[in-house]
Design a protein around this motif. Sequence first.
Motif, mmCIF file in Angstrom:
data_model
loop_
_atom_site.group_PDB
_atom_site.id
_atom_site.type_symbol
_atom_site.label_atom_id
_atom_site.label_comp_id
_atom_site.label_asym_id
_atom_site.label_seq_id
_atom_site.Cartn_x
_atom_site.Cartn_y
_atom_site.Cartn_z
ATOM 1 N N GLN A 278 1.047 14.054 3.573
ATOM 2 C CA GLN A 278 2.070 14.824 2.775
ATOM 3 C C GLN A 278 2.944 14.249 1.713
ATOM 4 O OE1 GLN A 278 0.974 18.262 3.183
ATOM 5 N NE2 GLN A 278 2.423 18.723 1.364
ATOM 6 N N GLN A 279 3.608 12.992 2.026
ATOM 7 C CA GLN A 279 4.533 12.283 1.232
ATOM 8 C C GLN A 279 3.706 12.253 0.046
ATOM 9 O OE1 GLN A 279 5.630 8.917 3.445
ATOM 10 N NE2 GLN A 279 6.159 7.788 1.170
ATOM 11 N N LEU A 280 2.444 11.658 0.125
ATOM 12 C CA LEU A 280 1.748 11.493 -1.243
ATOM 13 C C LEU A 280 1.476 12.675 -1.942
ATOM 14 C CD1 LEU A 280 -1.026 8.737 0.061
ATOM 15 C CD2 LEU A 280 1.150 8.237 -0.869
ATOM 16 N N ILE B 272 0.854 -1.160 -0.082
ATOM 17 C CA ILE B 272 -0.137 -0.094 0.146
ATOM 18 C C ILE B 272 0.858 1.268 -0.052
ATOM 19 C CG2 ILE B 272 -1.710 1.282 1.329
ATOM 20 C CD1 ILE B 272 -2.802 -1.576 2.017
ATOM 21 N N GLU B 273 2.033 1.147 0.808
ATOM 22 C CA GLU B 273 2.890 2.623 0.752
ATOM 23 C C GLU B 273 3.423 2.767 -0.507
ATOM 24 O OE1 GLU B 273 5.507 2.040 4.274
ATOM 25 O OE2 GLU B 273 3.700 2.114 5.629
ATOM 26 N N ARG B 274 3.519 1.802 -1.103
ATOM 27 C CA ARG B 274 4.441 1.903 -2.496
ATOM 28 C C ARG B 274 3.511 1.740 -3.834
ATOM 29 N NH1 ARG B 274 8.904 -2.452 -1.843
ATOM 30 N NH2 ARG B 274 9.474 -1.722 -3.790
ATOM 31 N N TYR B 275 2.058 1.471 -3.619
ATOM 32 C CA TYR B 275 1.146 1.191 -4.518
ATOM 33 C C TYR B 275 1.447 1.996 -5.762
ATOM 34 C CZ TYR B 275 -3.425 0.797 -6.964
ATOM 35 O OH TYR B 275 -4.150 0.473 -7.979
ATOM 36 N N SER B 276 1.556 3.257 -5.585
ATOM 37 C CA SER B 276 1.529 4.071 -6.985
ATOM 38 C C SER B 276 2.815 3.907 -7.830
ATOM 39 C CB SER B 276 1.483 5.644 -6.651
ATOM 40 O OG SER B 276 0.131 5.979 -6.200
ATOM 41 N N HIS B 277 3.697 3.789 -7.138
ATOM 42 C CA HIS B 277 4.821 3.286 -7.747
ATOM 43 C C HIS B 277 5.100 2.007 -8.450
ATOM 44 C CE1 HIS B 277 7.363 6.888 -6.208
ATOM 45 N NE2 HIS B 277 6.406 7.171 -5.655
ATOM 46 N N LEU B 278 4.409 0.964 -7.720
ATOM 47 C CA LEU B 278 4.324 -0.386 -8.123
ATOM 48 C C LEU B 278 3.430 -0.481 -9.024
ATOM 49 C CD1 LEU B 278 5.068 -2.343 -4.914
ATOM 50 C CD2 LEU B 278 6.801 -1.926 -6.535
#
Length: 539
Positions: free
Chosen positions: A189-191, A97-103
Amino acid sequence: MTASILNDPFQNKGTAFTPEERHDLGLEGLLPPYVETLTQQTAQTYAQYQSKPTNQLKRQYLMTVFNENRILFYNLFSQHVAEFMPIVYDPTIADTIERYSHLYNAPQEAAFLSIDHPDDIQDSLKNAAAGRDIRLIVVTDAEGILGIGDWGTNGVAISIGKLMVYTAAAGIDPKQVLPVMLDAGTNNQQLLDDPLYLGNHHARITGSQYDDFVDQFVTSAEALFPNMYLHFEDFGRSHAAKILKKYQDKYTIFNDDIQGTGIIVLAAVLGALAISKQNLTDQTYLCFGAGSAGAGIAKRVYGEYLQAGLTPAEAKAHFYLVDKQGLLFDDDPTLTPEQKPFARKRSEFDHSETLTDLASAVAAVHPTILVGTSTQPGTFTEAIIKDMAAHTPRPIIMPLSNPTKLAEAKAEDLLKWTDGKALVATGIPTPDITLNGITYQIGQANNALVYPGLGLGVIAGKTTTLNAEMISAAAHSLGGLVDASKPGAAVLPPVTKLAQFSTTVAEAVVQSAVDQQLTKEPITDVKQAVADTRWTPKY
Ligand SMILES: NC(=O)c1ccc[n+]([C@@H]2O[C@H](COP(=O)([O-])OP(=O)(O)OC[C@H]3O[C@@H](n4cnc5c(N)ncnc54)[C@H](O)[C@@H]3O)[C@@H](O)[C@H]2O)c1
Ligand SMILES: O=C(O)C[C@H](O)C(=O)O
Ligand SMILES: [Mn+2]
């Protein structure tokens, strides 16, 4: 039919298409010539899975199988349920989930709904369902994913992951499920700073616009799919219980964090008491982290005291909630509606102003059951546990915060600090622990052990609602499955038997609905109704 069938995970058989099917479907030349059986495909994918060096890579590989061929994926998953659970689901899913957009590489038949486009809700749901008869939705707004917080659109993976467990554990037909993501923005904020983040790049919208968004989703989904069971997952503390309350009398809905966790923890408590041969009504219960899960569990266990014949006041006297501010008192204006019934009076204590943390609360109330849903790792310290164990022979201790890095304690430490006396269950899977010659099995008090069977029961029974009696029946059906005589026995049945006891839970739920006359159609044979609803992966 065209070659597009190879891109439809519900119909694709890949190398298992027979020569006749290849001819009829126009697939000649599009696949290697050898025709495999499902068994051969399953062995080939399992070998590839095993060759992946990390859990995240294993999960990514399994998801490519999921994307291409659901029957193959579920045949593989159902043969390795206990091995795959921590990969497909918690804890590895947290990292996904933390890396979803990248993966990201595929939308996985989810419905992505945006608060910025409420007029698209109906069409989006129809498009994602693509004519399928949807019986089960898992929806999230991802404000409180496990204990890792707000992950916006990335949180769609929890809806997909929870549904995968429904099918592997309880045989819910994967063609009949729909994962839904409600993107109301994110305060992460990171997203927001990440150009690759795939969700709405704005802060969470709250208030009436949020309420209307949820309402439009619920009413559209209920209108489009009238036989659908609606599971809410990982909403924030300020919305989860409110939404459940608003819709639970009208539709067949379920909040997993509040209700599912309540059932599994009650079952674990009953299992622990079967081992210690003690009575529930003699226990003192302390909840650490009184949010959605913490208050939901307390309410379910409290309900059991009422069933045992105690009055509400007598029952409440056994419960203490501790949150950020310490022990919760009724003069606190920040209490949530779910915390209020369990808040204590300051007059009960000589120095209530000192009870501002877990250590002082444990020292003051001597709990016999300690349940952690605080998201605060390592907070069940050696000193606190030893203090608890000094006042009860078999302390029941459940560090439930997920994923692994957030657990309030490790099972092994809890056993060491209590000389093997603690009756422990953890949120994530824990391998067996050997201490002083005894091998301890640690039960997994994770709602995944119960929500699949509960859902199977609701769907098989075509129940008109999901009420407290059905929920209680589910908890009791699990509590009876523990082998209390064996030294080191777990307080819950093992995940290796998940498929079996999901049937047990489902039958208990259908029976309860039948007894209460809450089925849409008459059911004469409960076992048959459940068996007929279970889907099995085969071509
Ligand atoms: N094992 C399971 O089946 C299961 C099920 C649901 C939730 N959980 C876990 O429980 C945790 C909480 O989930 P939730 O949905 O209830 O979240 P939530 O945000 O609704 O609740 C968390 C609560 O912990 C409190 N808290 C935060 N810091 C604290 C501190 N220092 N001391 C005491 N309390 C503190 C918060 O104020 C809040 O009330 C998560 O880690 C989640 O993974 C486990
Ligand atoms: O997802 C899980 O593993 C259980 C639970 O629903 C949670 O939010 O932690
Ligand atoms: Mn959850």
